[in-house]
Motif scaffolding. Structure first.
Motif, PDB file in Angstrom:
ATOM      1  N   SER A 260       0.823  -1.213   0.000  1.00  0.00           N
ATOM      2  CA  SER A 260       0.000   0.000   0.000  1.00  0.00           C
ATOM      3  C   SER A 260       0.852   1.256   0.000  1.00  0.00           C
ATOM      4  CB  SER A 260      -0.921  -0.002   1.222  1.00  0.00           C
ATOM      5  OG  SER A 260      -0.167  -0.082   2.406  1.00  0.00           O
ATOM      6  N   TYR A 261       0.295   2.286  -0.623  1.00  0.00           N
ATOM      7  CA  TYR A 261       0.919   3.616  -0.649  1.00  0.00           C
ATOM      8  C   TYR A 261      -0.178   4.668  -0.526  1.00  0.00           C
ATOM      9  CZ  TYR A 261       5.232   1.567  -2.458  1.00  0.00           C
ATOM     10  OH  TYR A 261       6.376   0.830  -2.606  1.00  0.00           O
ATOM     11  N   VAL A 262       0.189   5.792   0.087  1.00  0.00           N
ATOM     12  CA  VAL A 262      -0.656   6.973   0.005  1.00  0.00           C
ATOM     13  C   VAL A 262      -0.183   7.788  -1.193  1.00  0.00           C
ATOM     14  CG1 VAL A 262      -1.333   9.113   1.142  1.00  0.00           C
ATOM     15  CG2 VAL A 262      -1.153   7.032   2.452  1.00  0.00           C
ATOM     16  N   VAL A 263      -1.145   8.168  -2.030  1.00  0.00           N
ATOM     17  CA  VAL A 263      -0.827   8.878  -3.266  1.00  0.00           C
ATOM     18  C   VAL A 263      -1.483  10.246  -3.215  1.00  0.00           C
ATOM     19  CG1 VAL A 263      -1.097   8.820  -5.774  1.00  0.00           C
ATOM     20  CG2 VAL A 263      -0.789   6.673  -4.511  1.00  0.00           C
ATOM     21  N   GLY A 264      -0.745  11.272  -3.594  1.00  0.00           N
ATOM     22  CA  GLY A 264      -1.316  12.612  -3.701  1.00  0.00           C
ATOM     23  C   GLY A 264      -1.145  13.126  -5.116  1.00  0.00           C
ATOM     24  N   ARG A 265      -2.231  13.630  -5.691  1.00  0.00           N
ATOM     25  CA  ARG A 265      -2.151  14.168  -7.061  1.00  0.00           C
ATOM     26  C   ARG A 265      -2.735  15.568  -7.088  1.00  0.00           C
ATOM     27  NH1 ARG A 265      -1.267   9.541 -10.255  1.00  0.00           N
ATOM     28  NH2 ARG A 265      -2.131   7.658  -9.310  1.00  0.00           N
ATOM     29  N   ARG A 266      -2.091  16.441  -7.856  1.00  0.00           N
ATOM     30  CA  ARG A 266      -2.668  17.755  -8.110  1.00  0.00           C
ATOM     31  C   ARG A 266      -3.858  17.588  -9.045  1.00  0.00           C
ATOM     32  NH1 ARG A 266       2.935  21.131  -8.966  1.00  0.00           N
ATOM     33  NH2 ARG A 266       3.387  21.433  -6.757  1.00  0.00           N
ATOM     34  N   ALA A 267      -4.607  18.708  -9.221  1.00  0.00           N
ATOM     35  CA  ALA A 267      -5.815  18.650 -10.039  1.00  0.00           C
ATOM     36  C   ALA A 267      -5.525  18.110 -11.440  1.00  0.00           C
ATOM     37  CB  ALA A 267      -6.447  20.024 -10.112  1.00  0.00           C
ATOM     38  N   GLY A 268      -4.364  18.406 -11.998  1.00  0.00           N
ATOM     39  CA  GLY A 268      -4.026  17.923 -13.335  1.00  0.00           C
ATOM     40  C   GLY A 268      -3.506  16.501 -13.354  1.00  0.00           C
ATOM     41  N   GLY A 269      -3.464  15.842 -12.218  1.00  0.00           N
ATOM     42  CA  GLY A 269      -2.998  14.463 -12.161  1.00  0.00           C
ATOM     43  C   GLY A 269      -1.533  14.321 -11.784  1.00  0.00           C
ATOM     44  N   GLU A 270      -0.876  15.466 -11.595  1.00  0.00           N
ATOM     45  CA  GLU A 270       0.550  15.412 -11.283  1.00  0.00           C
ATOM     46  C   GLU A 270       0.784  14.806  -9.904  1.00  0.00           C
ATOM     47  OE1 GLU A 270       4.191  18.345 -12.257  1.00  0.00           O
ATOM     48  OE2 GLU A 270       2.365  19.244 -11.483  1.00  0.00           O
ATOM     49  N   LEU A 271       1.696  13.851  -9.840  1.00  0.00           N
ATOM     50  CA  LEU A 271       1.963  13.133  -8.599  1.00  0.00           C
ATOM     51  C   LEU A 271       2.820  13.983  -7.667  1.00  0.00           C
ATOM     52  CD1 LEU A 271       1.265  10.215  -7.720  1.00  0.00           C
ATOM     53  CD2 LEU A 271       3.505   9.537  -8.584  1.00  0.00           C
ATOM     54  N   VAL A 272       2.319  14.240  -6.455  1.00  0.00           N
ATOM     55  CA  VAL A 272       3.087  15.039  -5.508  1.00  0.00           C
ATOM     56  C   VAL A 272       3.310  14.308  -4.184  1.00  0.00           C
ATOM     57  CG1 VAL A 272       2.529  17.290  -6.466  1.00  0.00           C
ATOM     58  CG2 VAL A 272       0.962  16.233  -4.827  1.00  0.00           C
ATOM     59  N   LEU A 273       2.763  13.121  -4.056  1.00  0.00           N
ATOM     60  CA  LEU A 273       2.985  12.316  -2.855  1.00  0.00           C
ATOM     61  C   LEU A 273       2.897  10.847  -3.235  1.00  0.00           C
ATOM     62  CD1 LEU A 273       3.173  11.928   0.285  1.00  0.00           C
ATOM     63  CD2 LEU A 273       0.671  12.032   0.321  1.00  0.00           C
ATOM     64  N   PHE A 274       3.873  10.069  -2.794  1.00  0.00           N
ATOM     65  CA  PHE A 274       3.857   8.624  -3.009  1.00  0.00           C
ATOM     66  C   PHE A 274       4.662   8.032  -1.869  1.00  0.00           C
ATOM     67  CE2 PHE A 274       5.108   4.581  -4.998  1.00  0.00           C
ATOM     68  CZ  PHE A 274       3.896   4.185  -5.527  1.00  0.00           C
ATOM     69  N   ASP A 275       3.960   7.533  -0.874  1.00  0.00           N
ATOM     70  CA  ASP A 275       4.643   7.140   0.362  1.00  0.00           C
ATOM     71  C   ASP A 275       3.904   5.951   0.964  1.00  0.00           C
ATOM     72  OD1 ASP A 275       6.389   7.182   2.475  1.00  0.00           O
ATOM     73  OD2 ASP A 275       5.644   9.047   3.341  1.00  0.00           O
ATOM     74  N   HIS A 276       4.644   5.008   1.542  1.00  0.00           N
ATOM     75  CA  HIS A 276       3.946   3.882   2.167  1.00  0.00           C
ATOM     76  C   HIS A 276       3.374   4.299   3.510  1.00  0.00           C
ATOM     77  CE1 HIS A 276       7.151   3.029   5.075  1.00  0.00           C
ATOM     78  NE2 HIS A 276       8.007   3.215   4.101  1.00  0.00           N
ATOM     79  N   LEU A 277       2.385   3.549   3.969  1.00  0.00           N
ATOM     80  CA  LEU A 277       1.791   3.839   5.268  1.00  0.00           C
ATOM     81  C   LEU A 277       2.716   3.319   6.361  1.00  0.00           C
ATOM     82  CD1 LEU A 277      -0.686   3.324   3.116  1.00  0.00           C
ATOM     83  CD2 LEU A 277      -2.076   3.555   5.153  1.00  0.00           C
ATOM     84  N   PHE A 278       2.361   3.584   7.600  1.00  0.00           N
ATOM     85  CA  PHE A 278       3.210   3.210   8.734  1.00  0.00           C
ATOM     86  C   PHE A 278       2.396   2.403   9.744  1.00  0.00           C
ATOM     87  CE2 PHE A 278       4.963   6.928   6.806  1.00  0.00           C
ATOM     88  CZ  PHE A 278       6.330   6.690   6.801  1.00  0.00           C
ATOM     89  N   THR A 279       3.064   1.465  10.380  1.00  0.00           N
ATOM     90  CA  THR A 279       2.326   0.664  11.369  1.00  0.00           C
ATOM     91  C   THR A 279       2.226   1.394  12.707  1.00  0.00           C
ATOM     92  OG1 THR A 279       4.315  -0.439  12.120  1.00  0.00           O
ATOM     93  CG2 THR A 279       3.088  -1.488  10.347  1.00  0.00           C
ATOM     94  N   TYR A 280       3.242   2.169  13.061  1.00  0.00           N
ATOM     95  CA  TYR A 280       3.307   2.869  14.344  1.00  0.00           C
ATOM     96  C   TYR A 280       3.244   1.925  15.539  1.00  0.00           C
ATOM     97  CZ  TYR A 280       2.748   7.270  11.902  1.00  0.00           C
ATOM     98  OH  TYR A 280       2.917   8.328  11.061  1.00  0.00           O
ATOM     99  N   PHE A 281       3.274   0.621  15.308  1.00  0.00           N
ATOM    100  CA  PHE A 281       3.264  -0.333  16.411  1.00  0.00           C
ATOM    101  C   PHE A 281       4.536  -1.158  16.321  1.00  0.00           C
ATOM    102  CE2 PHE A 281      -1.224   0.421  15.506  1.00  0.00           C
ATOM    103  CZ  PHE A 281      -1.676   0.792  16.751  1.00  0.00           C
ATOM    104  N   LYS A 282       5.414  -0.993  17.281  1.00  0.00           N
ATOM    105  CA  LYS A 282       6.670  -1.753  17.268  1.00  0.00           C
ATOM    106  C   LYS A 282       6.953  -2.282  18.657  1.00  0.00           C
ATOM    107  CE  LYS A 282       8.762   0.444  13.304  1.00  0.00           C
ATOM    108  NZ  LYS A 282       9.881   1.219  12.774  1.00  0.00           N
TER     109      LYS A 282
END
Lengths: 235, 66
Positions: free
Chosen positions: A213-235
């Motif tokens: 899984s990844y969190v994806v962020g796109r501008r209105a024109g579809g331009e990719l500005v975020l592509f990052d995996h999620l985090f468990t925060y449990f260790k």
């Protein structure tokens, strides 16, 4: 395959129109570049259909994912790209890392660097991550964004379908969307930027077993500005 | 009981954390010795293989359908 080798299955997504490079081993040391024992790449369309499967040279440092996958991605749309690595745990006491570089052609936005999502293996107990790897979270920045966010999710199983629950939070408002994914199938779940006047604050992904899984962020024109995996925060 | 799980998968990896192969799973189930020594945490670490593990155990008759 030797039972003394460790195993790691990592995954990313590829779309046409982006320069997309993956550094196959991010870790280096003073004496020599560390190497995997073997590496195999496979790529799947949204329905889980295999579109490419090949062994890679583990001595290769940088893989040009776009050169390899633009042609099938042009025909089949976004692809789930799976890296199946074997490695010597004495060479990689933790685990190897693949790192990615993404930049849309002719975009004025800066390129995105990301850690390829280590989905299966890598022996998480070596770093004390022994619980709840199948429950992940992502917190969004406070500033508003033009465009939209989404969660790209893929099922790396061989046999088992998965119901992946994407839960988004807008201050006190909780929204749940469940997607059923067959083996190697993948999708992108769009997240509304606001609900009832409240801005998107957080997203969680839950499933019976760990998803790519990844969190994806796109501008209105579809331009990719975020592509990052999620985090468990449990260790 | 070994019906239902393709023997061609035997050398393939099932659990990437414990490096359990499908063949090792098949052998352990046939011997009534699931889980084999040092593979007790199969499916419990990264959890990525948990769905496939449950599917295969049912095929091999170790657990009934969920």
């Amino acid at each position: 395959m030797s039972s003394e080798l460790s195993a790691l299955m990592s995954a990313t997504f590829h779309e046409v129109g982006h320069a997309h490079l993956v550094e196959l081993v991010h870790q280096k040391d003073r004496a020599a570049r560390r190497r995997l024992a073997s590496l195999r790449l496979s790529a799947y369309d949204a329905d889980g259909g295999l579109q490419l499967d090949r062994a890679l040279d583990p001595a290769e440092e940088i893989l040009d994912v776009a050169a390899l996958l633009d042609e099938p991605a042009r025909r089949h749309g976004r692809l789930l790209v799976v890296f199946d690595a074997r490695y010597d745990p004495e060479v990689f006491p933790y685990r190897p890392h693949h790192y990615g570089y993404l930049h849309r052609a002719e975009s004025t936005a800066p390129p995105l660097y990301y850690a390829v999502n280590a989905t299966l293996g890598g022996v998480p107990d070596r770093i004390g991550a022994v619980a709840l790897n199948n429950f992940e979270t992502y917190l969004f920045l406070d500033r508003p964004m033009s465009g939209h966010h989404a969660v790209a999710v893929g099922n790396l199983s061989r046999f088992a379908p998965a119901d992946a629950e994407v839960v988004s939070y807008y201050d006190g408002i909780r929204h749940v969307e469940t997607v059923r994914l067959m083996p190697k199938a993948h999708t992108e779940v769009k997240l509304a930027p606001e609900r009832e006047g409240h801005r998107l604050r957080r997203v969680e992904l839950k499933a019976l077993f760990r998803m790519a899984s990844y969190v994806v962020g796109r501008r209105a024109g579809g331009e990719l500005v975020l592509f990052d995996h999620l985090f468990t925060y449990f260790k | 009981m070994t019906t239902g799980l393709d023997p061609a998968l035997d050398t393939e990896m099932l659990c990437y954390c414990t490096t359990l192969t499908f063949g090792e799973l098949r052998a352990a189930c046939a011997a009534g010795a699931w889980p084999p020594p040092n593979k007790e945490r199969t499916g419990k670490l990264c959890t990525g293989c948990q769905g496939d593990l449950q599917y295969c155990l049912r095929l091999l008759g170790v657990r009934g359908p969920a």
